[in-house]
Design a protein around this motif. Structure first.
Motif, short mmCIF file in Angstrom:
data_model
loop_
_atom_site.label_atom_id
_atom_site.label_comp_id
_atom_site.label_asym_id
_atom_site.label_seq_id
_atom_site.Cartn_x
_atom_site.Cartn_y
_atom_site.Cartn_z
N UNK A 1 -29.33 4.18 -24.84
CA UNK A 1 -30.05 2.98 -24.42
C UNK A 1 -29.16 2.31 -23.40
N UNK A 2 -29.68 2.10 -22.19
CA UNK A 2 -28.86 1.50 -21.14
C UNK A 2 -29.57 0.32 -20.50
N UNK A 3 -28.81 -0.40 -19.70
CA UNK A 3 -29.36 -1.58 -19.05
C UNK A 3 -29.42 -2.79 -19.96
N UNK A 4 -28.57 -2.81 -20.97
CA UNK A 4 -28.49 -3.93 -21.91
C UNK A 4 -27.55 -4.98 -21.31
N UNK A 5 -27.91 -6.25 -21.38
CA UNK A 5 -27.06 -7.32 -20.87
C UNK A 5 -25.78 -7.41 -21.69
N UNK A 6 -24.68 -7.69 -21.02
CA UNK A 6 -23.40 -7.84 -21.70
C UNK A 6 -23.42 -9.10 -22.55
N UNK A 7 -23.22 -8.90 -23.84
CA UNK A 7 -23.14 -10.02 -24.79
C UNK A 7 -22.38 -9.52 -26.02
N UNK A 8 -22.20 -10.37 -26.99
CA UNK A 8 -21.41 -10.05 -28.17
C UNK A 8 -22.06 -8.89 -28.94
N UNK A 9 -21.23 -7.93 -29.34
CA UNK A 9 -21.74 -6.69 -29.92
C UNK A 9 -22.57 -6.88 -31.18
N UNK A 10 -22.22 -7.84 -32.03
CA UNK A 10 -23.00 -8.01 -33.27
C UNK A 10 -24.40 -8.54 -32.97
N UNK A 11 -24.55 -9.33 -31.92
CA UNK A 11 -25.89 -9.81 -31.52
C UNK A 11 -26.72 -8.63 -31.01
N UNK B 1 -27.85 -6.65 -33.99
CA UNK B 1 -28.90 -7.35 -34.73
C UNK B 1 -30.23 -7.25 -33.99
N UNK B 2 -30.20 -7.43 -32.67
CA UNK B 2 -31.42 -7.29 -31.87
C UNK B 2 -31.97 -5.87 -31.96
N UNK B 3 -31.09 -4.87 -31.91
CA UNK B 3 -31.52 -3.48 -32.03
C UNK B 3 -32.22 -3.25 -33.38
N UNK B 4 -31.58 -3.70 -34.44
CA UNK B 4 -32.15 -3.50 -35.78
C UNK B 4 -33.46 -4.26 -35.96
N UNK B 5 -33.58 -5.41 -35.29
CA UNK B 5 -34.81 -6.20 -35.38
C UNK B 5 -35.91 -5.71 -34.44
N UNK B 6 -35.58 -4.74 -33.57
CA UNK B 6 -36.55 -4.25 -32.60
C UNK B 6 -36.78 -5.19 -31.45
N UNK B 7 -35.81 -6.09 -31.19
CA UNK B 7 -35.97 -7.08 -30.12
C UNK B 7 -34.96 -6.90 -28.99
N UNK B 8 -34.23 -5.78 -28.99
CA UNK B 8 -33.24 -5.55 -27.95
C UNK B 8 -33.93 -5.33 -26.60
N UNK B 9 -33.48 -6.07 -25.59
CA UNK B 9 -34.03 -5.96 -24.24
C UNK B 9 -33.14 -5.03 -23.43
N UNK B 10 -33.76 -4.03 -22.80
CA UNK B 10 -33.01 -3.06 -21.99
C UNK B 10 -33.94 -2.45 -20.96
N UNK B 11 -33.33 -1.84 -19.93
CA UNK B 11 -34.12 -1.24 -18.85
C UNK B 11 -34.13 0.28 -18.88
N UNK B 12 -33.12 0.89 -19.51
CA UNK B 12 -32.93 2.34 -19.52
C UNK B 12 -32.85 2.93 -18.12
N UNK B 13 -32.37 2.13 -17.18
CA UNK B 13 -32.17 2.63 -15.82
C UNK B 13 -30.70 2.90 -15.59
N UNK B 14 -30.43 3.94 -14.82
CA UNK B 14 -29.06 4.22 -14.40
C UNK B 14 -28.66 3.13 -13.42
N UNK B 15 -27.50 2.52 -13.66
CA UNK B 15 -27.12 1.38 -12.82
C UNK B 15 -25.88 1.64 -11.99
N UNK B 16 -25.42 2.87 -11.96
CA UNK B 16 -24.35 3.21 -11.03
C UNK B 16 -24.57 4.64 -10.54
N UNK B 17 -23.88 5.00 -9.52
CA UNK B 17 -24.21 6.25 -8.81
C UNK B 17 -23.37 7.45 -9.20
N UNK B 18 -22.42 7.31 -10.13
CA UNK B 18 -21.62 8.49 -10.47
C UNK B 18 -21.86 8.94 -11.89
#
Length: 111
Positions: free
Chosen positions: A81-91, A94-111
């Protein structure tokens, strides 16, 4: 299930290759059973996915990652799962387990 996140201090690293350390959460029946912190391994092509495989990781949650790294993780049977905003890991967990994690799943660098 084991879920790995790369960290800078307590926050998700913006690029996993620059992580100071990793946290691996062990999830059972939708609940965190355990979590362990590990110092980062030396950054070389494929080193983080290989290390994650050695730890029996099933999923990595990342902020920034390139397409080649995603291929490495996937080749070891590790979902990304990629494109997740940088924030505290436990949050993030918790968002992942709650099904509320926001992410883009886009590659964000070129290498």
């Amino acid at each position: 299930m084991k879920v790995m996140l790369p960290l800078i201090d307590e926050n998700l690293s913006e690029h996993f290759g620059r992580a100071q350390r990793f946290v691996i959460y062990e999830i059972e029946n939708g609940v965190v059973k355990d979590k362990k912190f590990y110092e980062s391994v030396e950054h070389q092509e494929g080193s983080f996915p290989a290390w994650a495989k050695s730890q029996n990781v099933n999923l990595v949650i990342l902020c920034g990652v390139g397409p080649k790294a995603i291929e490495f993780f996937n080749s070891y049977g590790i979902d990304v799962i990629s494109g997740v905003a940088s924030q505290e890991h436990s949050k993030i967990m918790q968002d992942y387990l709650n099904g509320t994690l926001i992410y883009s799943n886009k590659s964000v660098c070129e290498h």
